[in-house]
Design an enzyme around this catalytic site. Structure first.
Site, PDB file in Angstrom:
ATOM      1  CG  ASP A 255      82.969  62.775  19.327  1.00 50.87           C
ATOM      2  OD1 ASP A 255      82.646  63.887  18.884  1.00 50.87           O
ATOM      3  OD2 ASP A 255      82.138  61.897  19.603  1.00 50.87           O
ATOM      4  CG  ASP A 265      80.215  56.229  16.600  1.00 50.49           C
ATOM      5  OD1 ASP A 265      79.321  55.414  16.880  1.00 50.49           O
ATOM      6  OD2 ASP A 265      80.545  57.147  17.355  1.00 50.49           O
TER       7      ASP A 265
END
Length: 462
Positions: A255, A265
């Site tokens: 993800d 991220d």
């Protein structure tokens, strides 16, 4: 009024019914602007916003003109430390806007710390100010080192006291906005496989191939095979970019894998203090699954999970063939990117790989970290012994930037980061933070233009 040069284009709305959930941002008690990336904002025509307008859009999330009427919390699944988890999705962020840059590329503005969503589970949907500061520093350093990364667009302190188990609490809070080429993850495809949603899979493939175009690929290849070929090239290149930068991402779950090949991220990241393949960034990675030296292997494995998801709409043989190219593409990417950072002209993958082996051996024997090594030997300077012999056939790419005359390399080791944060936490003094960014950007100027990422349209209009 629409800012001059701003080109809204919310293409994601064609998929929104099944790709995400409309959400609202949290109502924060305060909005203190701490960081606005005017260099990035200029590329999408938003640098002319004054601070009040900036806060209205990126702290209160008033919709940008002609853009998404409401933010979307995206849905996805993923392997977390290689264990499948269907209970994922944007739990503390959302897709806020899409727009074209001056080259015509579609870019996303996504958030972190913007409040709870249907996918928050037990989380509060918030972000610590320290986490936001760390992400600014990471993205600036990566960009300066030629890594294809998301860019931290905005950080606004929000006035809430947060409790976290991994840092002194209560701690300060923030909402962050990032600028990326996209937020479609490998986990986005995995969710569609789990739902047996073949129609949506075809629609997502069409969206990705149109929005993030790359080389045509194998003759007669299906959309699924074409996309996998592109993603394999992009992630092989990304793995090489991290290795050459001496960077450890820390959490390489599917993800967290963007099919654009962008690094994004950032949580427990680290830069290497010395060349060590077993160096691990995340304190919770007890088995060293995402250690520095295992990053290429992990990204290859993650590409395999995309191939599994694409079996919903494609036979196995062409997907297996596309996946099998990862090792050779990674080796070629390492060669060209190592030479770029070292400041020498590539001589071919075999010769370049031999040079890399000598450089790695030198770092291991001397205990020198990659930042210090590349700085000391830029353009072949300062080399002795086996390293000098290995570098002799290579032509130097010289630069007269004053950075190369500094007494030492620019670094962003954990002690550097903690010292910057301590000044903010203890004295609300942002001088070291802004000084570090200026120094990092100066280093980036000394390195010159980054090499183009692999797996994208070679015309650059992707």
């Amino acid at each position: 009024m629409q800012p001059h040069g701003y080109q809204p284009d919310p293409q994601i709305l064609t998929l929104a019914q099944w790709l995400g959930d409309p959400v609202a941002a949290a109502d924060f008690p305060a909005t203190t602007l701490r960081w606005r990336n005017d260099r990035a904002a200029a590329e999408v025509g938003l640098d002319t916003l004054d601070d009040a307008q900036w806060i209205a859009h990126f702290g209160r999330f008033a919709p940008l003109p002609g853009n998404l009427p409401q933010p979307l919390a995206l849905r996805y699944h993923g392997h977390q430390f290689q264990v499948y988890n269907p209970e994922l999705g944007d739990g503390r962020g959302f897709l806020f806007a899409q727009m074209r840059d001056h080259a015509g590329r579609l870019l996303d503005l996504g958030t972190k710390g913007s409040g709870q969503t249907p996918w928050s589970r037990q989380g509060d949907g918030r972000l610590t100010l320290k986490g936001a500061v760390r992400e600014v520093l990471a993205t600036e350093m990566l960009e300066a080192l030629g890594v294809n990364t998301s860019r931290t667009f905005s950080v606004i302190e929000t006035g809430e006291a947060l409790w976290r188990g991994d840092e002194p609490s209560p701690t300060r809070s923030a909402v962050m906005v990032r600028l990326s080429h996209g937020h479609i993850r490998i986990g986005t495809f995995q969710r569609l496989l789990a739902l047996d949603a073949s129609a949506e899979m075809h629609a997502l493939l069409d969206y990705c191939l149109a929005t993030f175009p790359g080389p045509a690929g194998s003759a007669g290849a299906s959309p699924a095979t074409r996309l996998l070929e592109q993603v394999v090239a992009r992630l092989a290149d990304l793995a090489a970019q991290w290795m050459v930068a001496g960077f450890v991402h820390g959490v390489l779950n599917t993800d967290n894998m963007n099919i654009t090949g962008e690094s994004f991220d950032y949580g427990p990241w680290r830069w290497l203090p010395r060349w060590d393949s077993q160096f691990t960034a995340a304190y919770f990675d007890h088995q060293g699954l995402y250690a520095f030296g295992r990053q290429p292997q992990t990204l290859h494995w993650n590409c395999g999970q995309l191939a599994v998801a694409l079996r919903l709409v494609e036979d196995a043989p062409p997907l297996i063939a596309a996946l099998g190219r990862f090792p050779e593409l990674y080796r070629a990417a390492m060669a060209r990117r190592w030479c770029w950072r070292l400041g020498v002209t590539p001589r071919g993958v075999e010769a370049d790989s031999a040079l890399i082996a000598v450089c790695e051996k030198t770092m291991v024997e001397t205990g020198q970290g990659p930042d210090a090594f590349f700085f000391a030997h830029r353009g072949g300077r300062g080399a002795t012994g086996a390293l000098a012999e290995a570098l002799a056939p290579f032509q130097a790419v010289l630069s007269d930037h004053p950075y190369w005359a500094d007494s030492q390399a620019q670094t962003l080791l954990i002690d550097d980061v903690e010292a910057i944060w301590a000044q903010i936490a203890e004295h609300d003094d942002w001088t070291a933070f802004y000084g570090a960014i200026a120094a990092i950007r100066r280093m980036g100027q000394a390195h010159g233009p980054a090499l183009p990422p692999a797996g994208h349209d070679p015309s650059g209009h992707d």
